[in-house]
Write an enzyme that holds these catalytic residues in place. Structure first.
Site, PDB file in Angstrom:
ATOM      1  N   ASP A 108      -6.167  -5.515  48.029  1.00 60.42           N
ATOM      2  CA  ASP A 108      -5.550  -6.224  49.148  1.00 60.42           C
ATOM      3  C   ASP A 108      -6.448  -6.042  50.363  1.00 60.42           C
ATOM      4  O   ASP A 108      -6.499  -4.960  50.944  1.00 60.42           O
ATOM      5  CB  ASP A 108      -4.154  -5.653  49.412  1.00 60.42           C
ATOM      6  CG  ASP A 108      -3.460  -6.306  50.602  1.00 60.42           C
ATOM      7  OD1 ASP A 108      -4.024  -7.262  51.184  1.00 60.42           O
ATOM      8  OD2 ASP A 108      -2.357  -5.850  50.954  1.00 60.42           O
ATOM      9  N   THR A 155      -3.867 -26.652  46.248  1.00 58.17           N
ATOM     10  CA  THR A 155      -3.994 -25.262  45.820  1.00 58.17           C
ATOM     11  C   THR A 155      -2.604 -24.654  45.674  1.00 58.17           C
ATOM     12  O   THR A 155      -1.617 -25.192  46.188  1.00 58.17           O
ATOM     13  CB  THR A 155      -4.772 -24.431  46.861  1.00 58.17           C
ATOM     14  OG1 THR A 155      -3.987 -24.336  48.063  1.00 58.17           O
ATOM     15  CG2 THR A 155      -6.126 -25.065  47.185  1.00 58.17           C
ATOM     16  N   TYR A 203      -0.244 -19.579  62.504  1.00 60.71           N
ATOM     17  CA  TYR A 203      -1.323 -19.895  61.559  1.00 60.71           C
ATOM     18  C   TYR A 203      -2.463 -20.592  62.285  1.00 60.71           C
ATOM     19  O   TYR A 203      -3.644 -20.275  62.073  1.00 60.71           O
ATOM     20  CB  TYR A 203      -0.775 -20.776  60.435  1.00 60.71           C
ATOM     21  CG  TYR A 203      -1.770 -21.070  59.340  1.00 60.71           C
ATOM     22  CD1 TYR A 203      -2.184 -20.066  58.467  1.00 60.71           C
ATOM     23  CD2 TYR A 203      -2.296 -22.347  59.167  1.00 60.71           C
ATOM     24  CE1 TYR A 203      -3.095 -20.327  57.458  1.00 60.71           C
ATOM     25  CE2 TYR A 203      -3.204 -22.619  58.158  1.00 60.71           C
ATOM     26  CZ  TYR A 203      -3.601 -21.604  57.303  1.00 60.71           C
ATOM     27  OH  TYR A 203      -4.516 -21.872  56.296  1.00 60.71           O
ATOM     28  N   LYS A 207      -6.297 -18.950  62.640  1.00 64.08           N
ATOM     29  CA  LYS A 207      -7.419 -19.710  62.099  1.00 64.08           C
ATOM     30  C   LYS A 207      -8.375 -20.158  63.205  1.00 64.08           C
ATOM     31  O   LYS A 207      -9.598 -20.179  63.025  1.00 64.08           O
ATOM     32  CB  LYS A 207      -6.925 -20.897  61.284  1.00 64.08           C
ATOM     33  CG  LYS A 207      -6.273 -20.515  59.963  1.00 64.08           C
ATOM     34  CD  LYS A 207      -7.266 -19.813  59.045  1.00 64.08           C
ATOM     35  CE  LYS A 207      -6.703 -19.580  57.650  1.00 64.08           C
ATOM     36  NZ  LYS A 207      -7.690 -18.918  56.754  1.00 64.08           N
TER      37      LYS A 207
END
Length: 268
Positions: free
Chosen positions: A62, A189, A154, A158
């Site tokens: 991880d 994905t 998010y 990013k």
């Protein structure tokens, strides 16, 4: 960059874009180490990759944890004998209204999508410098260029990763280490399985193999960035820069449907 015999570490390489990148790099004669948190999924991916006859190792770890990063780098260097390319691909997402997303999920995105790549890159820099011709590839997101509602954190991590890469590229200029930032759009994905938004909401999807091939071509060419999404994405980026209010209005009309479609989007 000629990729033959290059030593490559790909985090989050057991599925999605990471796995597609491993295939593409191996096809060009590179040696690859892939990481993943789930040993069973990782083992299946490595077995598939080895069918091509390439040199590949899987490391179950991880990278969001210090011990996982240390294990990843230690085992990768033991197998490869050095490092030429680091691909910071591992990441997670949790969509929804900011006040509805649990704090632990917000923290997970910060830890895995932003902090982990920074710390892993920092730890790998001595080996990358020793290469003499090295590249760091950071997998950001199209949302880092045009922020979408219900993806506030998010988008933040990013975008942070993208600016980290830009700054680091300039910091390392002339030292034999290049930095490329990739901005995938919607990609088919496992990470996207719980996202029910379609093209009508701005979530067209392309195969992971297409994204991977574009990124690998960017590495070979020494590109600064790879932006997916074609002309549609380019126009949206330009509009967001020139008239952000117009983009606000566009999203205003989509908000109810978009919120419903992404409220369960979670891959952490």
């Amino acid at each position: 960059m000629n990729l033959a015999n290059k030593r490559i570490l790909i985090t989050g390489g057991s599925s999605g874009i990471g796995l597609a990148l491993a295939r593409a790099f191996l096809a060009r004669g590179a040696r690859v180490v892939v990481t993943g948190r789930r040993p069973d999924v990782l083992a299946t991916a490595v077995a598939e990759l080895r069918e091509t006859g390439g040199d590949v190792l899987g490391v179950a770890a991880d990278i969001g944890a210090a011990e996982g990063r240390a294990t990843t780098l230690r085992e990768a260097l033991a197998h490869l004998g050095g490092l030429d390319i680091l691909v910071n691909n591992a990441g997670g997402v949790r969509a929804g209204r900011l006040e509805d997303v649990p704090e632990r999920d917000l923290q997970a995105m910060i830890d895995v999508d932003l902090l982990a790549p920074i710390l892993l890159t920092r730890a790998a820099l001595p080996e990358l410098r020793a290469s003499g011709e090295a590249t760091v590839v950071n997998i950001a997101s199209g949302i880092a260029l045009v922020g979408a509602p219900f993806y506030a954190t998010y988008a933040a991590v990013k975008a942070g990763l993208a600016r980290f890469g830009e700054s680091l590229r300039r910091e390392l200029k002339g030292e034999g280490v290049h930095v490329l930032t990739a901005y995938p759009g919607g990609t088919d994905t496992p990470m996207m399985k719980s996202n029910r938004a379609g093209p009508e909401l701005g979530f067209s999807r392309e195969p992971a193999s297409d994204v991977a091939e574009a990124i690998v071509a960017g590495v070979e060419a020494g590109a600064f960035e790879v932006i997916r999404g074609g002309e549609t994405r380019a126009k949206m980026i330009a509009l967001n820069r020139e008239d952000p209010a117009a983009v606000d209005e566009r999203f205003l009309g989509l908000k109810p449907a978009l919120e419903e479609a992404v409220k369960d989007h979670s891959a952490l």
